[in-house]
Design an enzyme around this catalytic site. Structure first.
Site, PDB file in Angstrom:
ATOM      1  N   ARG A  51       0.865  -1.178   0.000  1.00 15.38           N
ATOM      2  CA  ARG A  51       0.000   0.000   0.000  1.00 15.38           C
ATOM      3  C   ARG A  51       0.903   1.230   0.000  1.00 15.38           C
ATOM      4  NH1 ARG A  51       2.439   1.758   3.667  1.00 15.38           N
ATOM      5  NH2 ARG A  51       0.955   3.458   3.721  1.00 15.38           N
ATOM      6  N   GLY A  52       0.281   2.385  -0.184  1.00 15.61           N
ATOM      7  CA  GLY A  52       1.069   3.608  -0.317  1.00 15.61           C
ATOM      8  C   GLY A  52       1.262   3.913  -1.800  1.00 15.61           C
ATOM      9  N   ASP A 229      -1.759  10.656  -2.054  1.00 17.48           N
ATOM     10  CA  ASP A 229      -2.141   9.600  -2.989  1.00 17.48           C
ATOM     11  C   ASP A 229      -2.473  10.167  -4.359  1.00 17.48           C
ATOM     12  OD1 ASP A 229      -2.374   7.087  -1.134  1.00 17.48           O
ATOM     13  OD2 ASP A 229      -3.061   8.854  -0.057  1.00 17.48           O
ATOM     14  N   LYS A 240      -4.506  10.089   3.175  1.00 16.93           N
ATOM     15  CA  LYS A 240      -5.214   9.215   4.113  1.00 16.93           C
ATOM     16  C   LYS A 240      -6.216   9.987   4.965  1.00 16.93           C
ATOM     17  CE  LYS A 240      -4.938   5.662   4.303  1.00 16.93           C
ATOM     18  NZ  LYS A 240      -5.892   4.782   3.586  1.00 16.93           N
TER      19      LYS A 240
HETATM   20  O1  MRU Z   1      -4.513   3.130   2.076  1.00 20.24           O
HETATM   21  P1  MRU Z   1      -3.036   3.251   1.970  1.00 20.24           P
HETATM   22  O2  MRU Z   1      -2.275   2.751   3.142  1.00 20.24           O
HETATM   23  O3  MRU Z   1      -2.504   2.738   0.645  1.00 20.24           O
HETATM   24  O4  MRU Z   1      -2.869   4.818   1.966  1.00 20.24           O
HETATM   25  C1  MRU Z   1      -1.930   5.443   1.278  1.00 20.24           C
HETATM   26  C2  MRU Z   1      -1.011   6.064   2.190  1.00 20.24           C
HETATM   27  O5  MRU Z   1      -0.049   5.447   2.573  1.00 20.24           O
HETATM   28  C3  MRU Z   1      -1.226   7.409   2.668  1.00 20.24           C
HETATM   29  O6  MRU Z   1      -2.345   8.041   2.281  1.00 20.24           O
HETATM   30  C4  MRU Z   1       0.039   8.197   2.540  1.00 20.24           C
HETATM   31  O7  MRU Z   1      -0.002   9.192   3.472  1.00 20.24           O
HETATM   32  C5  MRU Z   1       0.268   8.753   1.162  1.00 20.24           C
HETATM   33  S1  MRU Z   1       0.821   7.611   0.014  1.00 20.24           S
HETATM   34  C6  MRU Z   1       2.475   7.597   0.272  1.00 20.24           C
END
Ligand code: MRU
Length: 348
Positions: A51-52, A229, A240
């Site tokens: 994820r990320g 994202d 997030k």
């Molecule tokens: O739902 P996730 O864990 O994939 O969320 C993405 C994220 O890790 C966050 O929103 C983050 O702060 C930005 S993406 C590096």
């Protein structure tokens, strides 16, 4: 980044297998998940093994490359695979960016698809390294930094976005302290950011999601850095869920609020945050939590009143006016400078 002295990336490819650090098990267990085909890789993305934004992007690129290898030149197979990969997670811009690039490369040859996927992963790591070097200039010795979710190296191929400047500052000898928002419901801050910071020996504390404004009011936070994202062309930032509240609190207390992201996270075709699709995830992520029991075995327990439903939007959009600046791999920009950046991309 190193785990127990060994260099790792979050995602890489061996033959036609995509290898991923299994993030659902961290910080309790370190395990490599092996996705043998593009369908396995899609499941890994949607179940948040990976994820990320950047890590999802690189993984999606590899999934597209896997599909070309599996296709034996069957165009329908590739088209179906593309749709399947794009349906795994809707918000992360890097996913669509990577799929598009690998898809276009694969039109020439399967080898070019695979090479393009590797190239995207390498570029992601390099971009995050640069973000760290640039962002380090914004961090004064002795700073306390709050961050939300996990935008460290686990969220990218390496280095991270929001945490990359923190690592650069720490490695350059500055004293820094990080407040890691726990980030309900999935706990990316409490689990992943804290695990990364501990591995890197960066002093830190996990704080409850609702503690940030209080710490700011007490003068305990010097700046906030978060990831993203997807960033719209006008500088609105999807990140997030919970990020928006922090940005509002930071503005109230006059605390700089930075967003760190590679340029590949900017969706120049999306005029404003209103156009960013927000993923809604299963209610069980809110209703249940998991962790090791007394025997060390991971267990899921209900942490909410039985019979109640939950709502689980995974992201929110922070309006550009609350963002001090965006730290990218091509410079540090105010929202109003993104139009010039867009033009410079198209000139290349
Ligand atoms: O739902 P996730 O864990 O994939 O969320 C993405 C994220 O890790 C966050 O929103 C983050 O702060 C930005 S993406 C590096």
């Amino acid at each position: 980044m190193k785990v127990e002295g060994r260099d790792y990336r979050t995602v890489w490819m061996e033959g036609n297998t995509v290898c991923l650090i299994e993030q659902n098990l961290l910080p309790f267990e370190f395990k490599i998940f092996r996705a043998e085909n593009h369908r396995d890789t899609c499941r890994a993305i949607s179940s948040m093994v990976v994820r990320g934004a950047g890590a999802i992007g690189a993984t999606a690129g590899y999934a597209m490359a896997q599909a070309f290898v599996e296709s034996g030149d069957d165009r329908d197979y590739v088209e179906t695979a593309r749709r399947q990969i794009e349906n795994t997670r809707p918000t992360a811009q890097n996913l669509f960016y990577a799929v598009e690039r690998v898809y276009n490369a694969g039109r020439h040859s399967i080898d070019q698809a695979v090479n393009e996927a590797h190239q995207i992963a390498d570029e992601d790591a390099a971009a995050c390294k640069t973000i760290g070097e640039l962002g380090n200039h914004l961090i004064e010795d002795g700073s306390s930094i709050e961050t939300h979710c996990n935008a460290g190296w686990l969220a990218f191929v390496d280095y991270g976005s929001a945490l990359s400047p923190v690592y650069a500052a720490h490695h350059s000898g500055k004293q820094v302290f990080v407040y890691a928002d726990e980030t309900r419901p999935r706990g990316q801050g409490a689990r992943l950011t804290a695990w990364e910071l501990k591995n890197e020996n960066v002093p830190h504390a996990i704080i409850a999601d609702n503690a940030g404004a209080h710490l700011m009011s007490q003068g305990m936070v010097d700046l906030m850095i978060v990831g993203s994202d997807r960033i719209a062309a006008n500088g609105d930032v999807a990140n997030k869920i919970g990020t928006l509240e922090k940005a509002i609190a930071a503005r109230h207390y006059g605390i700089p609020f930075y967003v760190a992201a590679p340029v590949s996270t900017i969706d120049f075709d999306c005029a404003s945050g209103k156009g960013i699709p927000i993923e809604h995830r299963h209610q069980d992520e809110v209703l249940y939590q998991s962790g090791p029991n007394a025997e060390g075995k991971l267990e899921k327990v209900r942490v909410s009143s039985p019979g109640s439903d939950a709502l689980n939007p995974a992201f929110d959009v922070t309006p550009a006016e609350l963002v001090t600046a965006i730290i990218t791999d091509q410079g540090i920009f105010k929202a109003e400078q993104l139009a010039a950046l867009k033009n410079s991309q198209h000139d290349e």
